[in-house]
Design an enzyme around this catalytic site. Structure first.
Site, PDB file in Angstrom:
ATOM      1  N   CYS A  12       0.837  -1.209   0.000  1.00  0.00           N
ATOM      2  CA  CYS A  12       0.000   0.000   0.000  1.00  0.00           C
ATOM      3  C   CYS A  12       0.873   1.261   0.000  1.00  0.00           C
ATOM      4  CB  CYS A  12      -0.976  -0.001   1.167  1.00  0.00           C
ATOM      5  SG  CYS A  12      -0.230  -0.236   2.791  1.00  0.00           S
ATOM      6  N   HIS A  28      -2.961   0.680   6.952  1.00  0.00           N
ATOM      7  CA  HIS A  28      -3.055   0.917   5.511  1.00  0.00           C
ATOM      8  C   HIS A  28      -2.535   2.311   5.190  1.00  0.00           C
ATOM      9  CE1 HIS A  28      -4.393  -0.139   1.564  1.00  0.00           C
ATOM     10  NE2 HIS A  28      -5.236   0.873   1.462  1.00  0.00           N
ATOM     11  N   ASP A  41      -8.244   4.644  -2.275  1.00  0.00           N
ATOM     12  CA  ASP A  41      -7.705   3.404  -1.705  1.00  0.00           C
ATOM     13  C   ASP A  41      -6.960   2.610  -2.774  1.00  0.00           C
ATOM     14  OD1 ASP A  41      -7.289   0.932  -0.438  1.00  0.00           O
ATOM     15  OD2 ASP A  41      -9.118   1.149   0.739  1.00  0.00           O
TER      16      ASP A  41
END
Ligand code: CA
Length: 262
Positions: free
Chosen positions: A89, A201, A219
């Site tokens: 991420c 994240h 995202d």
């Protein structure tokens, strides 16, 4: 402003009937700075509004349409990628920002002779000294490690842990950034604090909805969740969690080109 000022019903009718025209307006975004600010639409503020709102929903789309702080949405969208494994991420977010800022990129053999940052060539001997790619592939990176990786490039970065900041400061800095071209903000948060699955994240912010006090998260786990609008206080709470890997709270990082490279 990316979009013209249109009331909700008129917008939805326009959106249904003129998708090509709307697309043209989107593309002309950078030339539309002299347009007056859009009307503030009456967005429902019932209990459902405190939940996450997918950008892919009509309400989510409308929030973006009415946002006055979405300068970063278009350049990030152009370079929006999915993290290529479950630990990347931070890697994907960093790659997006480097490309969106136009930092000179190396060539990835996949693209032969065309330079562009990818989740493979973003690593180099300098980043390896900050955190080996083998380690990142196993456990991702912490907020400080993300800042350290970014600092190996010609960038100016400011890392903020929530324990050293507060919600008002975060909101002010983030909204300022989202109104400005040439800089970006990445957030490091705990998914389950937002009701998502499940751990820490990292992803970019792309816009702010002033009426609802919400931020749009692009995202990078696109196989898992769409971009979502989240209340600022909820995002703050999700950032204000301890990362066991560092023993510090999570937070956010502001990124722009280094002064010598503007
Ligand atoms: Ca910005």
């Amino acid at each position: 402003m990316l979009f013209p000022s249109i009331k909700t019903e008129a917008y939805l009718k326009f959106r249904r009937s003129s998708p090509i025209l709307l697309f043209c307006i989107l593309l002309s975004a950078g030339c539309a700075q002299s347009l007056p600010p859009p009307d503030t639409l009456a967005i429902q503020t019932d209990a459902a509004a405190s939940a996450l709102i997918p950008l892919t929903s009509p309400e989510g789309e409308l929030l973006l349409y009415n946002s006055e702080s979405r300068q970063d949405f278009l350049p990030l969208s152009v370079h929006f990628i999915s993290q290529q494994n479950l630990a990347y991420c931070g890697t994907a977010s960093m790659t997006m920002v480097l490309n969106a800022l136009g930092i000179p990129a190396p060539v990835d053999p996949v693209y032969v002779r065309f330079p562009m940052f990818t989740q493979n060539n973003v690593f180099n001997p300098e980043t390896e000294r900050v955190l080996p790619v083998k380690t990142i592939a196993k456990q991702g990176m912490t907020l400080d490690q993300l800042g350290g990786m970014l600092a190996t490039y010609p960038l100016a970065t400011q890392v903020y842990h929530t324990r050293d900041s507060n919600l008002d400061t975060f909101r002010r800095l983030a909204v300022e950034n989202l109104k400005q071209p040439g800089n970006f903000i990445l957030v490091n948060y705990l998914r389950k604090a937002l009701g998502q699955q499940t751990g820490g994240h990292i992803s970019p912010l792309a816009a702010y909805d002033q009426a609802g006090d919400r931020f749009l998260i692009l995202d990078v786990a696109r196989f898992k969740y769409p971009p979502v609008w989240v209340k600022a206080n909820k995002l703050w709470q999700a950032m204000d969690t301890v990362d066991d890997a560092s023993g510090k709270t999570r937070g956010f990082v502001l990124i722009s080109r280094a002064a010598s490279n503007r």
